[in-house]
Write a protein that holds these residues in place. Structure first.
Motif, PDB file in Angstrom:
ATOM      1  N   ASP A   9      32.165  45.857 -67.708  1.00  0.00           N
ATOM      2  CA  ASP A   9      33.154  45.861 -66.508  1.00  0.00           C
ATOM      3  C   ASP A   9      32.382  46.662 -65.451  1.00  0.00           C
ATOM      4  O   ASP A   9      31.505  47.495 -65.600  1.00  0.00           O
ATOM      5  CB  ASP A   9      34.433  46.484 -67.042  1.00  0.00           C
ATOM      6  N   THR A  10      32.600  45.958 -64.248  1.00  0.00           N
ATOM      7  CA  THR A  10      32.078  46.478 -63.006  1.00  0.00           C
ATOM      8  C   THR A  10      32.506  47.696 -62.511  1.00  0.00           C
ATOM      9  O   THR A  10      33.845  47.865 -62.951  1.00  0.00           O
ATOM     10  CB  THR A  10      32.029  45.445 -61.848  1.00  0.00           C
ATOM     11  N   VAL A  11      31.877  48.582 -61.634  1.00  0.00           N
ATOM     12  CA  VAL A  11      32.454  49.690 -61.260  1.00  0.00           C
ATOM     13  C   VAL A  11      32.482  49.618 -59.574  1.00  0.00           C
ATOM     14  O   VAL A  11      31.602  48.836 -59.152  1.00  0.00           O
ATOM     15  CB  VAL A  11      31.308  50.941 -61.394  1.00  0.00           C
ATOM     16  N   ILE A  12      33.581  49.788 -58.939  1.00  0.00           N
ATOM     17  CA  ILE A  12      33.722  49.629 -57.490  1.00  0.00           C
ATOM     18  C   ILE A  12      32.444  49.931 -56.704  1.00  0.00           C
ATOM     19  O   ILE A  12      31.820  49.149 -55.828  1.00  0.00           O
ATOM     20  CB  ILE A  12      34.997  50.090 -57.006  1.00  0.00           C
ATOM     21  N   ARG A  13      32.026  51.243 -56.918  1.00  0.00           N
ATOM     22  CA  ARG A  13      30.788  51.506 -56.412  1.00  0.00           C
ATOM     23  C   ARG A  13      29.589  50.663 -56.281  1.00  0.00           C
ATOM     24  O   ARG A  13      28.691  50.616 -55.241  1.00  0.00           O
ATOM     25  CB  ARG A  13      30.529  53.123 -56.690  1.00  0.00           C
ATOM     26  N   PHE A  14      29.221  50.116 -57.583  1.00  0.00           N
ATOM     27  CA  PHE A  14      28.030  49.153 -57.508  1.00  0.00           C
ATOM     28  C   PHE A  14      28.111  47.672 -57.860  1.00  0.00           C
ATOM     29  O   PHE A  14      27.467  47.262 -58.035  1.00  0.00           O
ATOM     30  CB  PHE A  14      27.304  49.595 -58.954  1.00  0.00           C
ATOM     31  N   ARG A  15      29.541  47.498 -57.537  1.00  0.00           N
ATOM     32  CA  ARG A  15      30.164  46.071 -57.643  1.00  0.00           C
ATOM     33  C   ARG A  15      28.920  45.006 -56.909  1.00  0.00           C
ATOM     34  O   ARG A  15      28.815  45.323 -55.866  1.00  0.00           O
ATOM     35  CB  ARG A  15      31.418  45.795 -56.844  1.00  0.00           C
ATOM     36  N   PRO A  16      28.735  43.897 -57.672  1.00  0.00           N
ATOM     37  CA  PRO A  16      29.117  43.252 -58.790  1.00  0.00           C
ATOM     38  C   PRO A  16      28.532  43.903 -60.057  1.00  0.00           C
ATOM     39  O   PRO A  16      28.626  43.196 -61.156  1.00  0.00           O
ATOM     40  CB  PRO A  16      28.948  41.935 -58.497  1.00  0.00           C
ATOM     41  N   PHE A  17      27.946  44.920 -60.140  1.00  0.00           N
ATOM     42  CA  PHE A  17      27.099  45.613 -60.983  1.00  0.00           C
ATOM     43  C   PHE A  17      28.052  46.717 -61.665  1.00  0.00           C
ATOM     44  O   PHE A  17      28.882  47.078 -61.101  1.00  0.00           O
ATOM     45  CB  PHE A  17      25.886  46.013 -60.899  1.00  0.00           C
ATOM     46  N   ASP A  24      19.611  47.930 -59.959  1.00  0.00           N
ATOM     47  CA  ASP A  24      17.918  47.958 -59.706  1.00  0.00           C
ATOM     48  C   ASP A  24      17.364  46.945 -60.476  1.00  0.00           C
ATOM     49  O   ASP A  24      16.494  46.307 -60.069  1.00  0.00           O
ATOM     50  CB  ASP A  24      17.594  49.428 -60.053  1.00  0.00           C
ATOM     51  N   ILE A  25      17.757  46.509 -61.608  1.00  0.00           N
ATOM     52  CA  ILE A  25      17.150  45.371 -62.296  1.00  0.00           C
ATOM     53  C   ILE A  25      17.346  44.250 -61.820  1.00  0.00           C
ATOM     54  O   ILE A  25      16.235  43.538 -61.623  1.00  0.00           O
ATOM     55  CB  ILE A  25      17.951  45.366 -63.870  1.00  0.00           C
ATOM     56  N   ASP A  26      18.571  44.067 -61.076  1.00  0.00           N
ATOM     57  CA  ASP A  26      18.620  42.813 -60.283  1.00  0.00           C
ATOM     58  C   ASP A  26      17.643  42.782 -59.157  1.00  0.00           C
ATOM     59  O   ASP A  26      16.991  41.716 -59.060  1.00  0.00           O
ATOM     60  CB  ASP A  26      20.270  42.475 -59.982  1.00  0.00           C
ATOM     61  N   LEU A  27      17.700  43.792 -58.384  1.00  0.00           N
ATOM     62  CA  LEU A  27      16.718  43.791 -57.307  1.00  0.00           C
ATOM     63  C   LEU A  27      15.377  43.526 -57.746  1.00  0.00           C
ATOM     64  O   LEU A  27      14.673  42.982 -57.022  1.00  0.00           O
ATOM     65  CB  LEU A  27      16.780  45.379 -56.619  1.00  0.00           C
ATOM     66  N   ALA A  28      14.886  44.187 -58.584  1.00  0.00           N
ATOM     67  CA  ALA A  28      13.641  44.045 -59.089  1.00  0.00           C
ATOM     68  C   ALA A  28      13.243  42.633 -59.513  1.00  0.00           C
ATOM     69  O   ALA A  28      12.105  42.204 -59.230  1.00  0.00           O
ATOM     70  CB  ALA A  28      13.166  44.715 -60.424  1.00  0.00           C
TER      71      ALA A  28
END
Length: 60
Positions: A9-17, A24-28
């Motif tokens: 489930d996502t966390v508002i602070r890091f949404r959509p992650f 960071d994995i997505d950015l990499a």
């Protein structure tokens, strides 16, 4: 909404992650070329150089 990396489930602070780690994995993946946006047109990069333009005439 679930995290696109791990499915949690996502966390508002890091949404959509779900976490900074997944963000960071997505950015990499973007930075190392694992993800790519396809071009709408095919082009030959060699033909983009105008006549008379050479490597020496380009500013450094």
């Amino acid at each position: 909404m679930s995290c696109p990396i791990c499915g949690e489930d996502t966390v508002i602070r890091f949404r959509p992650f779900c976490s900074k780690r997944c963000a960071d994995i997505d950015l990499a993946k973007w930075l190392n070329g694992s993800y790519a946006v396809p071009s709408q047109r095919e082009e030959n990069l060699d033909t983009d150089v105008t006549e008379g333009e050479t490597e020496q005439s380009r500013p450094h």
